[in-house]
Design an enzyme around this catalytic site. Sequence first.
Site, PDB file in Angstrom:
ATOM      1  CG  HIS A   1      -0.441  -0.023   2.544  1.00  0.00           C
ATOM      2  ND1 HIS A   1      -1.050  -0.717   3.570  1.00  0.00           N
ATOM      3  CD2 HIS A   1       0.653   0.564   3.091  1.00  0.00           C
ATOM      4  CE1 HIS A   1      -0.355  -0.540   4.696  1.00  0.00           C
ATOM      5  NE2 HIS A   1       0.673   0.248   4.427  1.00  0.00           N
TER       6      HIS A   1
ATOM      7  CG  HIS B   1       0.210   4.803   7.385  1.00  0.00           C
ATOM      8  ND1 HIS B   1      -0.848   4.206   6.713  1.00  0.00           N
ATOM      9  CD2 HIS B   1       1.288   4.003   7.180  1.00  0.00           C
ATOM     10  CE1 HIS B   1      -0.421   3.092   6.128  1.00  0.00           C
ATOM     11  NE2 HIS B   1       0.871   2.957   6.387  1.00  0.00           N
TER      12      HIS B   1
ATOM     13  CG  HIS C   1       8.915  -0.953   3.573  1.00  0.00           C
ATOM     14  ND1 HIS C   1       8.017  -1.983   3.785  1.00  0.00           N
ATOM     15  CD2 HIS C   1       8.265   0.181   3.973  1.00  0.00           C
ATOM     16  CE1 HIS C   1       6.887  -1.512   4.277  1.00  0.00           C
ATOM     17  NE2 HIS C   1       7.007  -0.195   4.417  1.00  0.00           N
TER      18      HIS C   1
ATOM     19  CD  GLU D   1       3.432  -1.407   6.302  1.00  0.00           C
ATOM     20  OE1 GLU D   1       3.380  -0.211   6.632  1.00  0.00           O
ATOM     21  OE2 GLU D   1       3.586  -1.772   5.109  1.00  0.00           O
TER      22      GLU D   1
END
Length: 282
Positions: A12, A59, A194, A241
């Site tokens: 995403h 977020h 990441h 995630e």
Amino acid sequence: MAEVIWGLATSHVPSIGAAMDNGKTGDEYWKPLFDGYAPAREWMARHTPDVAIVVYNDHANAVDLDLVPTFGIGTAESYQVADEGWGRRPVPVVRGAPELSEHLVRELVDEGFDLATFHRLDVDHGLTVPLSVYCPEPGEAWPCRVIPLLVNVIQYPQPTAARCYALGQALGRAIRSFPRDLKVAVFGTGGMSHQLAGARAGLINSEFDRMYLTAIETEPAKLAALTREDYIRLAGTEGIELIMWLVMRGALSENIRRVHETYHVPASNTAAGMALFEELGA
């Protein structure tokens, strides 16, 4: 009765949405990523669900660090698109499915998952980018109603991968017990490897990512056995995630077919992956 018809695992990354919004999908940097999406998009356009349950993390746009639920679910009629500092994305308001949401809340609470319920919620790129990956040109409205299912992957302690997989299994049972004929898709979002800050900023672990893309279909229990520390060590601080993919996988049965997958490095500074599975049923 309601049924799960497919599951989508997808990154995403916010810049994916920005590339679409600003007409950059054909640029040299972005074209390989969007070419990789094309076969899945064509298939999903032919298999439109009535409702999509999108498993994602906020977020700090709607839920700040003053109050961080481990799991939460939206029960509203609609969800506004969050302004993340650059104005709202030019995409439609997200229409909810409150009757199904309320059924899921009851069933999941009865299975021992103490969910926060959001009667009002702005949804950020964690949810809208996967919807754009699914449907790049929604027009005035997204093609299906949406239920946001939030997972805390930001503040320690995050739920374990095993707990997310168990939530997905309970979610699948809850969907299938809903006493109306609905076709439901489940999205697991986030990842792949990441890390955005610290000494390992920029980390990408393609070997781990490719293992994950295979195992999410065939060995989800192997992925559920990984600890928080395993995910952070192997996939980076934000790579945790990926536990949200396990919620999607848990909602599917063992009898699934991989429709398409793609993997691209990098999308921004993230390894971007997609895996689409058709539910074949018992």
